[in-house]
Design an enzyme around this catalytic site. Sequence first.
Site, mmCIF file in Angstrom:
data_model
loop_
_atom_site.group_PDB
_atom_site.id
_atom_site.type_symbol
_atom_site.label_atom_id
_atom_site.label_comp_id
_atom_site.label_asym_id
_atom_site.label_seq_id
_atom_site.Cartn_x
_atom_site.Cartn_y
_atom_site.Cartn_z
ATOM 1 N N CYS A 1 0.866 -1.175 0.000
ATOM 2 C CA CYS A 1 0.000 0.000 0.000
ATOM 3 C C CYS A 1 0.905 1.228 0.000
ATOM 4 O O CYS A 1 1.743 1.384 0.895
ATOM 5 C CB CYS A 1 -0.911 -0.009 1.222
ATOM 6 N N CYS B 1 -8.577 0.826 3.247
ATOM 7 C CA CYS B 1 -7.529 1.659 3.841
ATOM 8 C C CYS B 1 -7.956 3.128 3.808
ATOM 9 O O CYS B 1 -8.325 3.663 2.757
ATOM 10 C CB CYS B 1 -6.207 1.480 3.086
ATOM 11 N N CYS C 1 19.556 8.802 7.146
ATOM 12 C CA CYS C 1 19.307 7.977 5.965
ATOM 13 C C CYS C 1 18.448 8.792 5.006
ATOM 14 O O CYS C 1 17.538 9.506 5.445
ATOM 15 C CB CYS C 1 18.596 6.680 6.366
ATOM 16 N N ILE C 2 18.729 8.702 3.730
ATOM 17 C CA ILE C 2 17.972 9.476 2.747
ATOM 18 C C ILE C 2 17.737 8.619 1.518
ATOM 19 O O ILE C 2 18.604 7.853 1.104
ATOM 20 C CB ILE C 2 18.715 10.787 2.395
ATOM 21 N N THR D 1 15.398 8.627 -2.369
ATOM 22 C CA THR D 1 14.387 9.032 -3.344
ATOM 23 C C THR D 1 13.876 7.764 -4.005
ATOM 24 O O THR D 1 14.686 6.934 -4.449
ATOM 25 C CB THR D 1 14.977 9.971 -4.410
ATOM 26 N N GLY E 1 15.118 15.865 -9.728
ATOM 27 C CA GLY E 1 15.389 16.984 -8.842
ATOM 28 C C GLY E 1 14.883 16.803 -7.426
ATOM 29 O O GLY E 1 15.116 17.674 -6.573
ATOM 30 N N TYR E 2 14.224 15.666 -7.135
ATOM 31 C CA TYR E 2 13.673 15.481 -5.789
ATOM 32 C C TYR E 2 14.769 15.194 -4.755
ATOM 33 O O TYR E 2 14.619 15.531 -3.577
ATOM 34 C CB TYR E 2 12.651 14.348 -5.790
ATOM 35 N N GLU F 1 25.073 11.642 7.886
ATOM 36 C CA GLU F 1 25.782 10.552 8.551
ATOM 37 C C GLU F 1 26.476 9.677 7.506
ATOM 38 O O GLU F 1 25.924 9.399 6.453
ATOM 39 C CB GLU F 1 24.786 9.734 9.376
#
Length: 469
Positions: free
Chosen positions: A227, A247, A333-334, A336, A344-345, A367
């Site tokens: 979901c 949901c 933590c990153i 996309t 560009g996000y 980090e």
Amino acid sequence: MPRRKRTAGSSSDGTEDSDFSADLEHAEALGSAHRRSSTRLTRASLRLSRSSQGHLTGRHERHFSISGCPLYHNLSADECKGKASTRDKQAEERTLSHRQDENRHSTRSQAPSDRQLRYKEKVTELRRKRTPSINKEQKDKQGDHRQSLGSSREPLLENITSDYDLELFRKAQARASEDLEKLRLSGQVSEGNNMIKTIVFGRYELDTWYHSPYPEEYARLGRLYMCEFCLKYMKSQTILRRHMAKCVWKHPPGDEIYRKGNISVFEVDGKKNKIYCQNLCLLAKLFLDHKTLYYDVEPFLFYAMTESDSTGCHLVGYFSKEKNSFLNYNVSCILTMPQYMRQGYGKMLIDFSYLLSKVEEKVGSPERPLSDLGLISYRSYWKEVLLRYLHDFQGKEISIKEISQETAVNPVDIVSTLQSLQMLKYWKGKHLVLKRQDLIDDWKARETKRGNSKTIEPKALKWTPPKGT
């Protein structure tokens, strides 16, 4: 709406069905108890599946998962073969009886045959023979079995129900194991660490990049269904369709702290929304190599960026940060999402993390170690920030400390970026920053050509730094 597949690779179907995947009962398993017991179970499962021969169905010489391991089910390979032979004989007898009933031209409206009535009486009598209670000796035996073997073996099931019902359960186990073996042989379930090959996420079908520690019953499936709003993971399209019908989520939990156009950012507390954050971490691990945080999410805040339309707020990406970071990390933590990469996000997420640092009046840094894509994104962002600062700079002396205070970028990151741009020189005992106009002009020309790219508007942020907990 047709799905779009973002990356090349194989895909496979999962056929198991269940109404629950990440509900409250399963959520408890993802807590501290899960970390202690699942590690033991996983290691025991690998040991059993690698060392034991035979198969629960009695039809194969070896097994590839714990569900087909005779030893896990407290059986031997020979016992499984004997049970398989008995099941084959019973199947032949049933087939012969059905043919006899068909010769009688039986229909649904007719009364049961004498054979069916005798069988019903036999089953009733067998179920009456169930022991009403477990004696002390049997209870001690079960307790010793559980204490010595723990989760590495199936609990002893004798005397829990009638022998007839226990045998039915054993047949169902063998049939499910046989179905799983057929999926493996057909290539729909693979053997190895990274078993989840694709996920169905909203209107996209995404190929995974890395292994993520989902529970074994989900990890062994070739495809997971998720979901896109609550991040609950499921085993089949049917379960997902039923879930989506009921949901009520249309955006991440937590507070919406930023909105500009159709872009929003939600602040989610790992302590208040534990299940969502755990599921977000498991999802992120499918696309991140160095990620190690999965279940201990309470000390972190998660910032989920979404893109909204008439159906809801769709997850674009997120980053997490510690509530109290000793080293002033503004990102732990990153990620996309793959379907939104190269648009560009990623830079928007990085820029938003530094915007929060500016509001907190701190200097931030991500980090380490960074993922490969993360390192590329950060270096590009730092380069852009420095060139913009130098383009707007009107003073005579450039100070790294002043650049850091104005941009919230750590001085170490500023120095490394200046060195990569060959704008930092050591002369007569001092480090000098050289303002290379050619690089600045090239950056300005690209900015003009790019036009109105995706940017973060500081005025759209409605946020007060949370107090440490």
